[in-house]
Design a protein around this motif. Structure first.
Motif, PDB file in Angstrom:
ATOM      1  N   ALA A 385       0.740  -0.982  -0.019  1.00 38.20           N
ATOM      2  CA  ALA A 385       0.038   0.080   0.401  1.00 38.20           C
ATOM      3  C   ALA A 385       1.076   1.205  -0.725  1.00 38.20           C
ATOM      4  N   GLY A 386       0.439   2.107  -0.581  1.00 42.34           N
ATOM      5  CA  GLY A 386       1.252   3.490  -0.880  1.00 42.34           C
ATOM      6  C   GLY A 386       1.056   3.860  -2.138  1.00 42.34           C
ATOM      7  N   ALA A 387       1.966   5.075  -2.444  1.00 40.16           N
ATOM      8  CA  ALA A 387       1.863   5.867  -3.871  1.00 40.16           C
ATOM      9  C   ALA A 387       2.224   5.198  -5.106  1.00 40.16           C
ATOM     10  N   HIS A 388       3.744   4.209  -4.278  1.00 33.44           N
ATOM     11  CA  HIS A 388       4.465   3.359  -6.013  1.00 33.44           C
ATOM     12  C   HIS A 388       3.002   2.384  -6.197  1.00 33.44           C
ATOM     13  N   MET A 389       2.069   1.822  -5.549  1.00 39.01           N
ATOM     14  CA  MET A 389       1.067   1.052  -5.834  1.00 39.01           C
ATOM     15  C   MET A 389       0.744   1.500  -7.210  1.00 39.01           C
ATOM     16  N   LEU A 410      -8.970  -4.161   2.602  1.00 37.93           N
ATOM     17  CA  LEU A 410      -7.610  -3.402   4.123  1.00 37.93           C
ATOM     18  C   LEU A 410      -6.783  -2.399   3.578  1.00 37.93           C
ATOM     19  N   ALA A 411      -6.553  -2.482   2.446  1.00 33.87           N
ATOM     20  CA  ALA A 411      -5.389  -1.986   2.128  1.00 33.87           C
ATOM     21  C   ALA A 411      -4.009  -1.927   2.774  1.00 33.87           C
ATOM     22  N   THR A 412      -3.401  -2.605   3.753  1.00 35.51           N
ATOM     23  CA  THR A 412      -2.750  -2.718   4.429  1.00 35.51           C
ATOM     24  C   THR A 412      -0.748  -1.942   3.504  1.00 35.51           C
ATOM     25  N   MET A 413      -0.394  -1.415   5.212  1.00 36.86           N
ATOM     26  CA  MET A 413       1.290  -2.023   4.240  1.00 36.86           C
ATOM     27  C   MET A 413       1.497  -3.105   5.161  1.00 36.86           C
ATOM     28  N   GLY A 414       3.242  -3.521   4.354  1.00 34.25           N
ATOM     29  CA  GLY A 414       3.938  -5.006   5.089  1.00 34.25           C
ATOM     30  C   GLY A 414       3.340  -5.710   4.718  1.00 34.25           C
ATOM     31  N   GLY A 437       6.981   0.053  -0.936  1.00 31.49           N
ATOM     32  CA  GLY A 437       7.578   1.600  -0.526  1.00 31.49           C
ATOM     33  C   GLY A 437       8.362   0.936   0.531  1.00 31.49           C
ATOM     34  N   ASP A 438       9.167   2.191   1.388  1.00 30.66           N
ATOM     35  CA  ASP A 438       9.802   2.036   2.437  1.00 30.66           C
ATOM     36  C   ASP A 438       9.591   1.959   3.483  1.00 30.66           C
ATOM     37  N   GLY A 439       8.390   2.486   3.313  1.00 29.60           N
ATOM     38  CA  GLY A 439       8.150   2.684   5.115  1.00 29.60           C
ATOM     39  C   GLY A 439       6.797   0.946   5.497  1.00 29.60           C
ATOM     40  N   GLY A 440       6.467   0.275   4.622  1.00 36.53           N
ATOM     41  CA  GLY A 440       5.933  -0.860   3.908  1.00 36.53           C
ATOM     42  C   GLY A 440       6.786  -1.436   4.530  1.00 36.53           C
ATOM     43  N   LEU A 441       7.794  -1.302   3.787  1.00 30.06           N
ATOM     44  CA  LEU A 441       9.622  -2.919   3.696  1.00 30.06           C
ATOM     45  C   LEU A 441       9.687  -2.632   5.430  1.00 30.06           C
ATOM     46  N   ASN A 464      12.251   3.331  -2.529  1.00 34.79           N
ATOM     47  CA  ASN A 464      12.956   3.917  -1.453  1.00 34.79           C
ATOM     48  C   ASN A 464      13.005   6.230  -1.960  1.00 34.79           C
ATOM     49  N   ASP A 465      11.782   6.486  -1.242  1.00 38.71           N
ATOM     50  CA  ASP A 465      11.937   7.802  -0.888  1.00 38.71           C
ATOM     51  C   ASP A 465      12.264   8.253  -0.019  1.00 38.71           C
ATOM     52  N   GLY A 466      12.410   7.843   1.256  1.00 36.61           N
ATOM     53  CA  GLY A 466      12.115   8.565   2.507  1.00 36.61           C
ATOM     54  C   GLY A 466      10.898   9.226   2.811  1.00 36.61           C
ATOM     55  N   SER A 467       9.750   8.523   2.575  1.00 35.06           N
ATOM     56  CA  SER A 467       8.721   9.031   3.000  1.00 35.06           C
ATOM     57  C   SER A 467       7.288   8.910   2.783  1.00 35.06           C
ATOM     58  N   LEU A 468       6.647   9.305   3.591  1.00 37.50           N
ATOM     59  CA  LEU A 468       5.001   8.055   3.475  1.00 37.50           C
ATOM     60  C   LEU A 468       4.361   8.483   2.937  1.00 37.50           C
ATOM     61  N   SER A 469       4.790   8.820   1.181  1.00 37.69           N
ATOM     62  CA  SER A 469       4.411   9.089   0.494  1.00 37.69           C
ATOM     63  C   SER A 469       2.621   9.798  -0.444  1.00 37.69           C
ATOM     64  N   LEU A 470       2.182   8.419   0.550  1.00 37.50           N
ATOM     65  CA  LEU A 470       0.406   8.988   0.081  1.00 37.50           C
ATOM     66  C   LEU A 470       0.164   9.526   1.143  1.00 37.50           C
ATOM     67  N   ILE A 471       0.501   9.181   2.026  1.00 31.46           N
ATOM     68  CA  ILE A 471      -0.285  10.922   2.647  1.00 31.46           C
ATOM     69  C   ILE A 471       0.807  11.956   3.034  1.00 31.46           C
ATOM     70  N   ASP A 472       2.062  11.485   2.681  1.00 29.22           N
ATOM     71  CA  ASP A 472       2.876  12.634   2.411  1.00 29.22           C
ATOM     72  C   ASP A 472       1.321  13.766   1.296  1.00 29.22           C
TER      73      ASP A 472
HETATM   74  C1  LIG Z   1      -1.163  -0.584   8.246  1.00 28.92           C
HETATM   75  C2  LIG Z   1      -1.035   0.271   8.051  1.00 28.92           C
HETATM   76  N1  LIG Z   1      -1.146   1.658   7.704  1.00 28.92           N
HETATM   77  C3  LIG Z   1      -0.854   2.982   7.704  1.00 28.92           C
HETATM   78  C4  LIG Z   1      -0.925   3.381   6.246  1.00 28.92           C
HETATM   79  C5  LIG Z   1      -1.896   4.445   5.693  1.00 28.92           C
HETATM   80  N2  LIG Z   1      -0.778   4.781   4.634  1.00 28.92           N
HETATM   81  C6  LIG Z   1      -1.592   4.111   3.271  1.00 28.92           C
HETATM   82  S1  LIG Z   1       0.042   4.707   2.460  1.00 28.92           S
HETATM   83  C7  LIG Z   1       1.178   5.008   3.324  1.00 28.92           C
HETATM   84  C8  LIG Z   1       2.271   5.164   3.025  1.00 28.92           C
HETATM   85  C9  LIG Z   1       3.257   4.286   2.658  1.00 28.92           C
HETATM   86  O1  LIG Z   1       4.431   4.527   2.583  1.00 28.92           O
HETATM   87  P1  LIG Z   1       5.217   4.066   1.934  1.00 28.92           P
HETATM   88  O2  LIG Z   1       5.311   2.257   2.227  1.00 28.92           O
HETATM   89  O3  LIG Z   1       6.681   3.957   2.235  1.00 28.92           O
HETATM   90  O4  LIG Z   1       5.058   3.555   0.073  1.00 28.92           O
HETATM   91  P2  LIG Z   1       4.707   5.116  -0.738  1.00 28.92           P
HETATM   92  O5  LIG Z   1       3.843   6.091   0.026  1.00 28.92           O
HETATM   93  O6  LIG Z   1       6.317   6.503  -0.156  1.00 28.92           O
HETATM   94  O7  LIG Z   1       5.134   4.827  -2.430  1.00 28.92           O
HETATM   95  C10 LIG Z   1       0.064   4.966   4.729  1.00 28.92           C
HETATM   96  C11 LIG Z   1       1.191   5.662   6.338  1.00 28.92           C
HETATM   97  C12 LIG Z   1      -2.349   1.658   6.227  1.00 28.92           C
HETATM   98  N3  LIG Z   1      -2.690   1.700   4.739  1.00 28.92           N
HETATM   99  N4  LIG Z   1      -1.528   0.692   7.025  1.00 28.92           N
END
Ligand SMILES: Cc1ncc(C[n+]2csc(CCOP(=O)(O)OP(=O)(O)O)c2C)c(N)n1
Length: 543
Positions: A385-389, A410-414, A437-441, A464-472
């Motif tokens: 889950a994230g902007a890279h998606m 659910l669209a969960t990270m990780g 994304g780096d956050g999900g990993l 790897n963008d050093g950010s939670l980009s989708l929320i950023d």
């Molecule tokens: C477990 C979980 N926590 C928070 C979120 C809310 N959320 C959706 S995308 C996102 C950012 C993800 O960051 P990253 O994995 O770095 O991917 P990027 O958006 O940078 O591509 C967050 C915090 C979520 N979907 N799942």
């Protein structure tokens, strides 16, 4: 329960349970054990020929079990200890619930006798998981064999989902009469003939129908019929994220992804009938239905909460419904060139130009697809889950159902890394590429160790963008100050020392891909990406 009769033809509850799992196609269980029933289950499973894969986190174990259930149509199984292990598994149970995966979660529990004096680690586990699971049992009283069958039937009947077995050590070791467990096959009545006739008439009367395939359309026997239907209709076919590959990206009818957002509207607005096949409303984004076009909804069941009130619904055995809708005339109103143009236009709207300072997410996906062309088998992709998606789902081509695994309901990270491990174990000769994304990993980093230990043939590509980009970008869109979203880009390749390749440039990335696909075990490519185009992409996708 044990009534003192001879032990002949009697087995422990743990043995009965794993035999029932095995009869339902389970080949491996995932988990992080505790000292109670987990030990009985692991041993019973070993004797029954079911592998136990030790995950590093219970949530990841649930994602692995859920991905396995999606891939082989079996029952996914995860086990955990009581208390913290059960709480850790809860997000995985939420994923299995909202992504409709048949999973048995076996947690350890507290016997009534222990509960009378213990508070350590105790909370009401059943209540914690109750909103997420279809059924629960302690397997402690009554006809245990029948309860096991009831639980597995609940998990495997559409809408599929998780069930919770709260098994104490003593309950796991109790002896019950052995019984033969059979593979559960859900009996779903065929839709009525008049419902089918009306659907056929609606399709025959439409000049420009459009088909949208959803997660249920991945089921055995259904996807092939959907392909035949859209070929016969000659109409555009859109797929939800989870249904990528139901109609291959290369098919002339493929028109792109359907999320309920903006990107697909150019195509759908030109239709005079929207045919939903196996679309579960959980798959669509949080936006109202944007169309006034009549909808024909074909699925297993009517969904009580839906974005749209269909003009007509056909509910029942999906394979039989789709097979019965034999269109007599093609969708005369569509030309192939027109569908191709619409698809190109949709893909074009998602194109990611970037700022010219690094690899764009689109380049990351397209270069991976190019490198994969040389492989004997097309890799499966998992996406986090994230902007890279957006780039991963739009630009990674799929050929067959489940060529792309994603947590969408659910669209969960990780999710991407654990799902990739499950995919590699399911299909050891095929590569799996995990886009994350780096956050999900960072949320599931420990599973890299699981990947190494299980020699999973996976390539983890980190945007790897050093950010939670989708929320950023959402924070930026609301013109709020940038805060709480960014960190220093982690050096994942350093974390994966000996396996990782860090890529700063397109050439470096291409070299890393070639090395990663040539290797036998897991590899990780840490790509420094340019996040500057995500805002425009989000707007194009969702509006
Ligand atoms: C477990 C979980 N926590 C928070 C979120 C809310 N959320 C959706 S995308 C996102 C950012 C993800 O960051 P990253 O994995 O770095 O991917 P990027 O958006 O940078 O591509 C967050 C915090 C979520 N979907 N799942």
């Amino acid at each position: 329960m044990d009534d003192g009769r001879s032990n002949k033809n009697r087995v422990t509850v743990a043995t009965a349970l794993v035999r029932a799992f095995k009869a339902n196609g389970t080949r491996r269980m995932f988990g992080v054990p505790g000292g109670g029933s987990s030990l009985d289950l692991i041993e019973a499973a070993r004797l029954a020929g079911i592998d136990f894969v030790l995950a590093r986190h219970e949530c990841a174990a649930m994602f692995m079990a859920a991905a396995t259930a999606e891939l082989d149509g079996s029952l996914g199984v995860a086990l955990t200890t009581k208390g913290p292990g059960t709480a850790n598994a809860a997000n995985g149970a939420a994923h299995a619930s909202l992504d409709r995966c048949a999973v048995a979660l076996v947690t350890d529990g507290f016997s009534p006798q222990v509960q009378s004096y213990v508070t350590h680690q105790w909370f009401d586990q059943r209540a914690l998981l109750a909103p997420l699971v279809k059924a629960h049992s302690l397997l402690a009283k009554g006809d245990i064999g029948a309860q096991i069958e009831r639980l597995l039937a609940a998990a495997r009947t559409p809408r599929r989902g998780p069930v919770h077995i709260e098994l104490t050590g003593p309950a796991a070791r109790a002896r019950i009469a052995a019984r033969r467990h059979r593979k559960f096959a859900p009996t779903i009545a065929a839709a009525g003939a008049s419902a089918i006739d009306r659907a056929r008439a609606m399709i025959a009367g439409a000049k420009r129908p459009v088909v949208v395939a959803g997660l249920e359309a991945r089921d055995t026997g259904v996807a092939g019929l959907v392909r035949k239907l859209v070929a016969a209709l000659g109409c555009p076919a859109l797929v939800t994220y989870k249904a990528k590959g139901v109609v291959a990206d290369a098919a002339p009818q493929y028109a792109g992804i359907f999320t309920g957002g903006l990107a697909e509207q150019a195509t759908v607005k030109q239709a005079d009938l929207i045919v939903l096949i196996g679309v579960d409303p959980v798959e669509l984004i949080l936006q109202p239905w944007p169309y006034a076009i009549p909808v024909l909804d074909i699925g297993y069941t009517r969904h009580p909460v839906h974005y749209v009130k269909p003009a007509h619904g056909v509910y029942g055995d999906l394979r039989r419904s789709v097979a019965a809708i034999r269109p007599s005339g093609a969708g005369r109103g569509w030309r192939r060139t027109e569908i191709r143009k619409l698809r190109d236009q949709t893909q074009g709207s998602l194109a990611y130009t970037g700022s010219g300072t690094g690899l764009t997410p689109q380049q990351v996906v397209e270069a991976a697809a190019l490198a994969a062309r040389g492989l004997a088998r097309w890799p499966r992709a998992t996406v986090d889950a994230g902007a890279h998606m957006f780039s991963a789902t739009a630009f990674w081509p799929c050929v067959r159902p489940n060529d792309l695994l994603i947590s969408n309901g659910l669209a969960t990270m990780g999710f991407a890394l654990p799902a990739a491990i499950a995919s590699a174990l399911h299909d050891p000769r095929r590569h799996t590429i995990a886009f994350t994304g780096d956050g999900g990993l960072l949320m599931c980093l420990g599973e890299l160790a699981t990947a190494v230990q299980s020699r999973a043939r996976i390539v983890v590509v980190v945007f790897n963008d050093g950010s939670l980009s989708l929320i950023d970008i959402k924070q930026q869109q609301r013109k709020l100050p940038v805060s709480g979203m960014r960190w220093d880009r982690p050096d994942f390749a350093a974390a994966m020392r000996g396996l990782g390749y860090r890529a700063h440039s397109p050439a470096g990335y291409r070299r890393a891909l070639a090395q990663a696909f040539a290797g036998k075990g897991p590899a990780l490519i840490d790509v420094v990406v340019d996040p500057s185009g995500y805002g425009a992409q989000l707007a194009a996708m969702r509006g």
